[in-house]
Design an enzyme around this catalytic site. Structure first.
Site, PDB file in Angstrom:
ATOM      1  N   ARG A 132      29.488  -2.750  21.956  1.00 44.86           N
ATOM      2  CA  ARG A 132      28.206  -2.851  22.667  1.00 44.86           C
ATOM      3  C   ARG A 132      27.967  -4.288  23.113  1.00 44.86           C
ATOM      4  O   ARG A 132      28.132  -5.223  22.336  1.00 44.86           O
ATOM      5  CB  ARG A 132      27.046  -2.405  21.771  1.00 44.86           C
ATOM      6  CG  ARG A 132      25.696  -2.554  22.460  1.00 44.86           C
ATOM      7  CD  ARG A 132      24.563  -2.079  21.596  1.00 44.86           C
ATOM      8  NE  ARG A 132      24.342  -2.885  20.413  1.00 44.86           N
ATOM      9  CZ  ARG A 132      23.725  -4.057  20.391  1.00 44.86           C
ATOM     10  NH1 ARG A 132      23.296  -4.612  21.514  1.00 44.86           N
ATOM     11  NH2 ARG A 132      23.533  -4.700  19.259  1.00 44.86           N
ATOM     12  N   HIS A 169      26.984  -4.926  12.381  1.00 44.83           N
ATOM     13  CA  HIS A 169      25.769  -5.056  13.178  1.00 44.83           C
ATOM     14  C   HIS A 169      25.331  -3.761  13.853  1.00 44.83           C
ATOM     15  O   HIS A 169      24.140  -3.460  13.909  1.00 44.83           O
ATOM     16  CB  HIS A 169      25.981  -6.131  14.242  1.00 44.83           C
ATOM     17  CG  HIS A 169      24.782  -6.387  15.098  1.00 44.83           C
ATOM     18  ND1 HIS A 169      23.550  -6.712  14.568  1.00 44.83           N
ATOM     19  CD2 HIS A 169      24.620  -6.370  16.459  1.00 44.83           C
ATOM     20  CE1 HIS A 169      22.684  -6.879  15.544  1.00 44.83           C
ATOM     21  NE2 HIS A 169      23.296  -6.670  16.703  1.00 44.83           N
ATOM     22  N   ASN A 191      15.481  -1.128  13.315  1.00 46.04           N
ATOM     23  CA  ASN A 191      16.247  -2.279  13.783  1.00 46.04           C
ATOM     24  C   ASN A 191      15.621  -2.946  15.005  1.00 46.04           C
ATOM     25  O   ASN A 191      15.918  -4.100  15.311  1.00 46.04           O
ATOM     26  CB  ASN A 191      17.680  -1.862  14.132  1.00 46.04           C
ATOM     27  CG  ASN A 191      18.574  -1.811  12.906  1.00 46.04           C
ATOM     28  OD1 ASN A 191      18.279  -2.420  11.881  1.00 46.04           O
ATOM     29  ND2 ASN A 191      19.665  -1.073  12.993  1.00 46.04           N
ATOM     30  N   GLY A 233      17.745 -11.222  21.095  1.00 48.55           N
ATOM     31  CA  GLY A 233      18.312 -11.770  22.327  1.00 48.55           C
ATOM     32  C   GLY A 233      17.656 -11.362  23.627  1.00 48.55           C
ATOM     33  O   GLY A 233      17.331 -12.199  24.461  1.00 48.55           O
ATOM     34  N   HIS A 258      28.932  -8.438  14.228  1.00 45.31           N
ATOM     35  CA  HIS A 258      28.317  -9.515  15.009  1.00 45.31           C
ATOM     36  C   HIS A 258      28.858 -10.846  14.507  1.00 45.31           C
ATOM     37  O   HIS A 258      28.891 -11.091  13.301  1.00 45.31           O
ATOM     38  CB  HIS A 258      26.800  -9.476  14.859  1.00 45.31           C
ATOM     39  CG  HIS A 258      26.071 -10.285  15.886  1.00 45.31           C
ATOM     40  ND1 HIS A 258      26.089 -11.663  15.898  1.00 45.31           N
ATOM     41  CD2 HIS A 258      25.298  -9.919  16.950  1.00 45.31           C
ATOM     42  CE1 HIS A 258      25.369 -12.107  16.909  1.00 45.31           C
ATOM     43  NE2 HIS A 258      24.870 -11.064  17.562  1.00 45.31           N
ATOM     44  N   ARG A 269      31.372  -9.480  21.572  1.00 42.81           N
ATOM     45  CA  ARG A 269      31.200  -9.690  20.138  1.00 42.81           C
ATOM     46  C   ARG A 269      32.460  -9.416  19.328  1.00 42.81           C
ATOM     47  O   ARG A 269      32.740 -10.099  18.337  1.00 42.81           O
ATOM     48  CB  ARG A 269      30.042  -8.821  19.626  1.00 42.81           C
ATOM     49  CG  ARG A 269      28.699  -9.294  20.123  1.00 42.81           C
ATOM     50  CD  ARG A 269      27.582  -8.329  19.797  1.00 42.81           C
ATOM     51  NE  ARG A 269      26.296  -8.879  20.213  1.00 42.81           N
ATOM     52  CZ  ARG A 269      25.149  -8.221  20.134  1.00 42.81           C
ATOM     53  NH1 ARG A 269      25.136  -6.984  19.675  1.00 42.81           N
ATOM     54  NH2 ARG A 269      24.022  -8.801  20.517  1.00 42.81           N
TER      55      ARG A 269
END
Length: 581
Positions: A556, A516, A177, A183, A377, A414
């Protein structure tokens, strides 16, 4: 008049020739300049369109397989190449699927099978002598399971101390991943923040992370994450990575998301940096090699049992074992076992994120934490698995619903933004931004090249193309621009509000939530040692990255995963080396 007519005819001929040239060029691009004469073309539907192959056959045997241009991911391309190589080697489709990439394996096999059918031949399997040989067991200091950012960081760290390190990865490509990350990497008190006059501290980082995680986080682990974040930026910079651009992602109270200059996607650059360092340090990397069991003696881990692509099994004995296999975001069965409400959700995860380590550790009674804490997400391109980085919103994009109205603070956490989207008509939303925002973030160019953006010369035309209310969208943007001018978002209190949406062209992307990240996983302590259900340390066993739980709590923050995998990857490498003494 005659002269004008002749000129018109000449221009038409030139134009026709240009069209023919472009078509011919595109055809050459599609076939990658492959001469298809005497070859058999096979095709199958892949995830993103047709997958085509060209087979060369001589005397009933496949001599070569060429993969023609297709729209599948880089990960899938590597799987295609790996499967094709083994089909040629064995002259048979009876080769194992790549672990964690079953869909891609089957797609390429289907395309090859179609070509074989068109050739009208029956394959006779070539017995490969290497498959008959039993491989010898291996002995090393440290073995790392998983070739993503956490595994590579741990490997680099242990090998830099002088340890002999073997890294195994079940896929035929490293990265996991990590390669998809876009970002940034959150860090507090860095030299790059100071250069830009950004006031930040580990304490602020800690507070933002705990708040974002709804205070379910392990405070001790988060404290380590925050305090070591600036050092990890220094470490990566010394390895040659550019993290000089600083932006803001959801849930952060200040700009602390570090990424390459211009806001370029951070994942590829981080992976390239770590892979190069691992190879330079002499880490022994074994791809397409799956860990199938943990070897242990009582409460002490002594190695792993593995299986390679040819079906051979052998043991790798080591004094220290580091698990860095990632989360289980691509395992629909595991997702629904812990969260039935997420059944049939899409995923942004690598096909390798299947939670393998959880099953490997059953005999060791390893403690698991927060397994039901699964993040969705909010900005994933509708009906695809293409994640649109939070940095697009961080750089000024807004979210509107089908009525053309904003409905949430775009830089909320999120979970909050995702739930707000799910309550809108169609359970979706639209990211809206302009030319200035597009140019402010290199990551957006990738989305443009992938055809994910809807583009228009005016907001009204953009709304029509997206099938949302044009009058309301124009009014929404007008009001938002007034808030930017005032420096205050009176509707949703977004703190970072800097750029007006006013310069053509205008862009939109229809988005919806998808699975996500899995916050839950293996319980570890401050030294990345694995803990069992009795609260005892399992000797010789360490874990880092998304395979672990406790750091992120219930949610997260964007930018914290790359900090996690590098900070705790490094700690795991240090601890694994200490165990050798």
């Amino acid at each position: 008049m005659k002269r004008q007519t002749k000129e018109t005819i000449v221009f038409l001929i030139i134009g026709l020739l240009l069209v023919i040239f472009v078509i011919g060029y595109r055809h050459m691009q599609d076939t990658k300049h492959i001469d298809l004469k005497g070859k058999y073309i096979g095709e199958a539907m892949g995830k993103n369109g047709k997958v085509k192959v060209a087979l060369s056959i001589d005397d009933g045997k496949i001599t070569n397989i060429e993969i023609l241009k297709n729209k599948e991911s880089k990960m899938a391309q590597k799987v295609f190449e790996f499967i094709a190589k083994n089909v040629v080697k064995n002259n048979s489709l009876a080769v194992d699927d790549v672990a964690g990439a079953t869909r891609s394996s089957k797609d390429i096999k289907s395309a090859i099978s179609d070509a074989i059918d068109k050739a009208g031949i029956t394959l006779s399997t070539v017995v490969n002598k290497s498959q008959k040989n039993k491989l010898k067991d291996i002995y090393t200091d440290v073995v790392v399971v998983g070739g993503g950012g956490a595994g590579l960081t741990a490997s680099i760290t242990a090998s830099a101390h002088g340890a002999d390190v073997i890294l195994v990865e079940k896929l035929p490509i490293l990265g996991g991943n990590t390669k998809f990350a876009t970002g940034g990497l959150n860090a507090a008190g860095t030299v790059f923040q100071k250069e830009k006059g950004i006031q930040d501290s580990p304490q602020k980082f800690l507070e933002d992370t705990l708040k974002g995680g709804k205070y379910k986080n392990n405070v001790d682990l988060v404290n380590i994450l925050a305090k070591n974040s600036s050092k990890i930026v220094d470490w990566l910079t010394n390895l040659g990575m550019d993290l000089s651009d600083v932006g803001r992602l959801g849930g952060s109270s200040v700009d602390r998301a570090h990424r390459p200059k211009g806001g370029a996607p951070v994942g590829d650059k981080l992976f390239d940096t770590l892979e190069k360092a691992a190879k330079n340090n002499g880490v022994h990397i074994k791809i397409a090699t799956k860990a199938e069991k943990i070897l242990y003696d009582g409460n002490k881990v002594i190695g792993i049992g593995v299986k390679n692509i040819d079906g051979n099994t052998y043991n790798i004995y080591a004094k220290s074992v580091i698990l860095a296999t990632g989360g289980f975001g691509a395992n629909q069965d595991m997702i629904t076992a812990y969260r039935k409400d997420l059944k049939n959700f899409g995923t942004t995860n690598s096909p390798g994120a299947t939670g393998d380590a959880i099953n490997l550790l059953k005999d060791l009674d390893v403690a698991l934490v927060d397994m039901d804490q699964i993040q969705i997400h909010p900005t994933v391109a509708f009906n695809t698995n293409h994640l649109i980085t939070e940095a697009v919103r961080g750089n000024g994009a807004i979210l509107v619903n089908k009525a053309g109205k904003r409905f949430v603070n775009e830089l909320e956490t999120r979970d909050v933004v995702s739930q707000a989207e799910l309550s809108q008509e169609g359970k979706a939303a639209y990211l809206i931004f302009d030319e200035n925002i597009r140019k402010s973030l290199k990551a957006i160019e990738k989305y443009y090249n992938e055809g994910l953006l809807t583009e228009a010369t005016s907001l009204k035309n953009l709304a029509s193309s997206l099938e949302i209310d044009p009058e309301q969208l124009q009014e929404t943007v007008k009001q938002y621009n007034e808030y930017v001018k005032l420096g205050e978002d009176k509707d949703f209190h977004k703190k970072s509000i800097k750029i007006k949406i006013e310069k053509p062209n205008f862009y939109g992307i229809k988005v919806a939530p998808a699975v996500h990240y899995t916050m839950g996983g293996i319980k570890i302590n401050e030294k990345a040692q694995v803990i069992n259900n009795s609260g005892k340390i399992i000797k010789g066993l360490y874990a880092a990255g998304e395979v672990t739980g406790g750091i992120h709590g219930a949610n997260r923050l964007g930018g914290n995963s790359l900090t996690d995998i590098t900070v705790f990857g490094k700690i795991a490498g240090d601890s694994a080396f200490e165990n050798l003494k």
